[in-house]
Design a protein around this motif. Structure first.
Motif, PDB file in Angstrom:
ATOM      1  N   ARG A   3       0.839  -1.207   0.000  1.00 22.42           N
ATOM      2  CA  ARG A   3       0.000   0.000   0.000  1.00 22.42           C
ATOM      3  C   ARG A   3       0.871   1.253   0.000  1.00 22.42           C
ATOM      4  NH1 ARG A   3      -5.304   1.783   1.677  1.00 22.42           N
ATOM      5  NH2 ARG A   3      -5.964  -0.354   1.685  1.00 22.42           N
ATOM      6  N   ARG A   4       1.936   1.221   0.796  1.00 27.57           N
ATOM      7  CA  ARG A   4       2.846   2.375   0.857  1.00 27.57           C
ATOM      8  C   ARG A   4       3.548   2.592  -0.479  1.00 27.57           C
ATOM      9  NH1 ARG A   4       7.665   2.481   4.982  1.00 27.57           N
ATOM     10  NH2 ARG A   4       9.009   2.936   3.245  1.00 27.57           N
ATOM     11  N   LEU A   5       4.003   1.502  -1.093  1.00 29.11           N
ATOM     12  CA  LEU A   5       4.646   1.606  -2.404  1.00 29.11           C
ATOM     13  C   LEU A   5       3.672   2.114  -3.462  1.00 29.11           C
ATOM     14  CD1 LEU A   5       6.859  -1.602  -2.515  1.00 29.11           C
ATOM     15  CD2 LEU A   5       7.620   0.766  -2.318  1.00 29.11           C
ATOM     16  N   ALA A   6       2.419   1.678  -3.393  1.00 22.56           N
ATOM     17  CA  ALA A   6       1.416   2.121  -4.368  1.00 22.56           C
ATOM     18  C   ALA A   6       1.115   3.606  -4.232  1.00 22.56           C
ATOM     19  CB  ALA A   6       0.136   1.305  -4.213  1.00 22.56           C
ATOM     20  N   GLY A   7       1.487   4.190  -3.097  1.00 27.62           N
ATOM     21  CA  GLY A   7       1.289   5.616  -2.880  1.00 27.62           C
ATOM     22  C   GLY A   7       2.422   6.475  -3.408  1.00 27.62           C
ATOM     23  N   LEU A   8       3.376   5.858  -4.096  1.00 26.72           N
ATOM     24  CA  LEU A   8       4.507   6.602  -4.654  1.00 26.72           C
ATOM     25  C   LEU A   8       4.396   6.664  -6.175  1.00 26.72           C
ATOM     26  CD1 LEU A   8       7.387   5.051  -2.523  1.00 26.72           C
ATOM     27  CD2 LEU A   8       6.324   7.299  -2.233  1.00 26.72           C
ATOM     28  N   PRO A   9       4.301   7.856  -6.740  1.00 27.65           N
ATOM     29  CA  PRO A   9       4.209   7.966  -8.201  1.00 27.65           C
ATOM     30  C   PRO A   9       5.403   7.342  -8.918  1.00 27.65           C
ATOM     31  CG  PRO A   9       3.777  10.080  -7.156  1.00 27.65           C
ATOM     32  CD  PRO A   9       4.223   9.149  -6.082  1.00 27.65           C
ATOM     33  N   GLN A  10       6.575   7.364  -8.288  1.00 28.97           N
ATOM     34  CA  GLN A  10       7.761   6.801  -8.928  1.00 28.97           C
ATOM     35  C   GLN A  10       7.605   5.295  -9.171  1.00 28.97           C
ATOM     36  OE1 GLN A  10       7.582   8.417  -6.034  1.00 28.97           O
ATOM     37  NE2 GLN A  10       9.063  10.075  -5.953  1.00 28.97           N
ATOM     38  N   VAL A  11       6.928   4.622  -8.260  1.00 28.43           N
ATOM     39  CA  VAL A  11       6.685   3.189  -8.431  1.00 28.43           C
ATOM     40  C   VAL A  11       5.814   2.961  -9.662  1.00 28.43           C
ATOM     41  CG1 VAL A  11       5.569   1.160  -7.396  1.00 28.43           C
ATOM     42  CG2 VAL A  11       7.036   2.638  -5.996  1.00 28.43           C
ATOM     43  N   TRP A  12       4.791   3.790  -9.813  1.00 25.48           N
ATOM     44  CA  TRP A  12       3.913   3.674 -10.978  1.00 25.48           C
ATOM     45  C   TRP A  12       4.671   3.978 -12.259  1.00 25.48           C
ATOM     46  CZ3 TRP A  12      -0.437   1.147 -10.742  1.00 25.48           C
ATOM     47  CH2 TRP A  12      -1.064   1.019  -9.505  1.00 25.48           C
ATOM     48  N   LEU A  13       5.568   4.948 -12.217  1.00 24.13           N
ATOM     49  CA  LEU A  13       6.380   5.264 -13.396  1.00 24.13           C
ATOM     50  C   LEU A  13       7.208   4.045 -13.807  1.00 24.13           C
ATOM     51  CD1 LEU A  13       7.544   7.174 -15.529  1.00 24.13           C
ATOM     52  CD2 LEU A  13       9.128   8.019 -13.778  1.00 24.13           C
ATOM     53  N   VAL A  14       7.824   3.395 -12.845  1.00 24.19           N
ATOM     54  CA  VAL A  14       8.629   2.204 -13.147  1.00 24.19           C
ATOM     55  C   VAL A  14       7.743   1.094 -13.709  1.00 24.19           C
ATOM     56  CG1 VAL A  14      10.017   0.355 -12.104  1.00 24.19           C
ATOM     57  CG2 VAL A  14      10.469   2.744 -11.518  1.00 24.19           C
TER      58      VAL A  14
END
Length: 148
Positions: A3-14
């Motif tokens: 959940r915490r990772l999903a809250g980071l736009p950078q993760v979505w970019l990757v």
């Protein structure tokens, strides 16, 4: 943790970059070197825009972390032409990466990525800024577009 990772736009970019690269492998199409070079320049431009916006926010002593309430309204630098230059930089970088990798099939994911950023991050952050800043943000929002 997820959940915490999903809250980071950078993760979505990757994730979108990986999906775009996979699409390019599934539907290969070799781009001319000049287009790949332009893609590399777009990738650099997107990264530079993100860094510039973060530096301007840091100089204004306000947070540039997603989901945090701002301490100040930043209207200078790249914020003169976009309310979300970091997210705009993400989108430009993703498009550039798809071209640089010669994966034009991955370009279809760029609008989907922009839509995800808007719905998952930008709308929420705009509410936080409006609550923290008030009428000054309303005036800024009336004169500066969300993307460009």
């Amino acid at each position: 943790m997820i959940r915490r990772l999903a809250g980071l736009p950078q993760v979505w970019l990757v994730l979108f970059a990986l999906a775009g690269a996979a699409a390019g492998r599934l539907l290969p199409f070799e781009l001319p070197p000049v287009i790949r070079g332009a893609g590399f320049l777009l990738l650099l431009a997107g990264g530079a825009l993100m860094l510039w916006a973060a530096a301007v926010m840091r100089a204004a002593r306000t947070s540039f972390m997603p989901g945090q309430s701002p301490d100040a309204l930043v209207t200078g630098g790249p914020f003169r032409f976009s309310r979300n230059p970091i997210y705009l930089g993400d989108v430009i970088a993703l498009a550039g990466l798809m071209l640089a990798l010669s994966a034009p099939a991955g370009l279809v994911l760029v609008p989907a990525f922009a839509l995800l950023l808007e719905r998952r991050f930008i709308r929420h952050e705009e509410k936080l800024v409006a609550a923290a800043i008030g009428p000054a943000y309303d005036r800024y929002r009336a004169r500066v577009r969300r993307w460009l």
